[in-house]
Design an enzyme around this catalytic site. Structure first.
Site, short mmCIF file in Angstrom:
data_model
loop_
_atom_site.label_atom_id
_atom_site.label_comp_id
_atom_site.label_asym_id
_atom_site.label_seq_id
_atom_site.Cartn_x
_atom_site.Cartn_y
_atom_site.Cartn_z
N ARG A 278 -11.96 -10.00 -1.37
CA ARG A 278 -11.50 -9.49 -0.09
C ARG A 278 -11.10 -7.92 -0.08
NH1 ARG A 278 -6.42 -6.95 1.49
NH2 ARG A 278 -5.63 -7.69 3.38
N VAL A 279 -11.65 -7.31 0.97
CA VAL A 279 -11.19 -6.02 1.36
C VAL A 279 -10.29 -5.94 2.33
CG1 VAL A 279 -12.30 -3.77 1.86
CG2 VAL A 279 -13.50 -5.25 0.29
N GLY A 280 -9.37 -5.11 2.32
CA GLY A 280 -8.28 -4.87 3.52
C GLY A 280 -8.58 -3.48 4.33
N ASP A 281 -7.69 -3.10 5.05
CA ASP A 281 -7.85 -2.00 5.98
C ASP A 281 -7.82 -0.51 5.03
OD1 ASP A 281 -4.81 -2.74 5.23
OD2 ASP A 281 -4.46 -0.70 6.22
N ILE B 209 -0.30 -6.05 6.53
CA ILE B 209 -1.37 -7.07 6.34
C ILE B 209 -2.53 -6.33 7.01
CG2 ILE B 209 -2.22 -9.14 7.21
CD1 ILE B 209 0.84 -9.98 7.42
N GLY B 210 -3.75 -6.25 6.09
CA GLY B 210 -4.73 -5.41 6.31
C GLY B 210 -5.70 -6.12 7.43
N THR C 179 0.84 -1.16 0.01
CA THR C 179 -0.03 -0.03 -0.07
C THR C 179 0.83 1.40 -0.04
OG1 THR C 179 -1.39 -1.27 1.31
CG2 THR C 179 -1.79 1.07 1.27
N1 GLY Z 1 -2.75 -2.96 3.73
C1 GLY Z 1 -3.23 -3.52 2.47
C2 GLY Z 1 -4.25 -4.47 2.50
O1 GLY Z 1 -3.99 -5.31 3.29
O2 GLY Z 1 -4.95 -4.44 1.73
#
Ligand code: GLY
Length: 304
Positions: free
Chosen positions: A201-204, A225-226, A173
């Site tokens: 999948r959607v992250g942070d 790691i989201g 990111t």
């Molecule tokens: N930090 C980005 C994600 O995990 O999607």
């Protein structure tokens, strides 16, 4: 107030050669200089949007043009921005070249905070945003190599975390935080997510309080790691610490210690900026290229 802009290019191992190192430094500098060009007339939202757009367009980072692919070989991107008690974000967007521009449209032109999937893509088309050209050749090569090894039945530690760690060899990111001449803070993040993620999948990065957060005390953005960043509400926690007058470095250290003790190292990084213009970047990965620019014009690049 003296304006400041800070950006990062993602936490990771960044096991890079000399040329990549030079390219990363150059793009971070360009993002800072381009974003900061508007500091006299523009807002902190303008600064971070421009800076993130430069990072998305570089193809070097896992965002915009450089976005990684999911297990089906497709790109899907998340981005979010926060400014003046408003946030705008897009999740699982496939169409726009610059998801950060779409997030800004959501922030400024809708009553909502998050627009997802096909609806986000339709909005991007309607607003005349440029289309994404598709995954880069190096991304597809990495994907094909990985899939070929799987087909040959080689034992690959292919759990979710392992595949993210592989991606973190390169980077994650992008994000930016800024304070403007009126002392208003802004934060924003953009990502292609996790290499070989499940479709959907959607992250942070598009979630306020996880991937980004800004209020009158400070601004913070996350990389890594989201799932772990979501579980810890990391950037909200950092900004809450800034409201208690904790220094940005200490505020990040606190949440980073929690993440490291719960989920291990090589998992996350953050940049944070407080209302007095103090800025810090910390990570539990080997590297996290980041930097900042302020009104004296000096650009500082760190973390790589
Ligand atoms: N930090 C980005 C994600 O995990 O999607």
């Amino acid at each position: 107030m003296k304006a400041i802009l800070a950006v990062h290019g993602g936490a990771g191992k960044w096991a890079v050669d000399e040329k990549t190192y030079r390219d990363v430094k150059k793009v971070l500098e360009e993002a800072l200089v381009e974003g900061f060009r508007v500091y006299r007339t523009g807002s902190s939202l303008d600064m971070i949007t421009i800076a993130i757009e430069v990072l998305e367009n570089s193809g070097i980072f896992n965002a915009g043009i450089g976005s990684t692919v999911d297990v089906s070989g497709s790109i899907s991107m998340d981005a979010g921005l926060m400014y003046r008690n408003r946030a705008g974000a897009v999740v699982y967007a496939k169409y726009p070249k610059n998801p950060v521009k779409l997030a800004r449209i959501v922030l400024e032109k809708t009553d909502h905070i998050i627009i997802a999937g096909d609806a986000a893509d339709n909005l991007a088309r309607k607003m005349g945003l440029e289309p994404h050209p598709g995954p880069l050749p190096r991304t597809l090569e990495l994907y094909r190599n990985f899939m070929e090894k799987l087909r040959r039945g080689e034992k690959i530690e292919s759990t979710f975390k392992k595949s993210l760690e592989m991606w973190l060899n390169i980077g994650d990111t992008v994000g930016a935080v800024a304070i403007d001449k009126d002392s208003v803070l802004a934060a924003g993040a953009s990502t292609g997510g996790v290499f070989l993620k499940m479709p959907g999948r959607v992250g942070d990065s598009p979630i306020p309080g996880a991937g980004f957060y800004a209020n009158e005390c400070g601004a913070a953005v996350a990389t890594g790691i989201g799932e772990y960043i979501l579980l810890t509400h990391a950037t909200l926690k950092i900004v809450e610490e800034l409201c208690n007058n904790t220094l940005p470095g200490k505020a990040i250290e606190k949440i980073l210690n929690v993440i490291t003790s719960r989920f291990g190292s090589n998992t996350a990084g953050f940049i944070a900026l407080d209302k007095l213009g103090r800025v810090a970047g910390l990570y539990n990965t080997r590297a996290m290229p980041w930097g900042y620019i302020s009104e004296d014009g000096a650009v500082k690049i760190l973390g790589i």
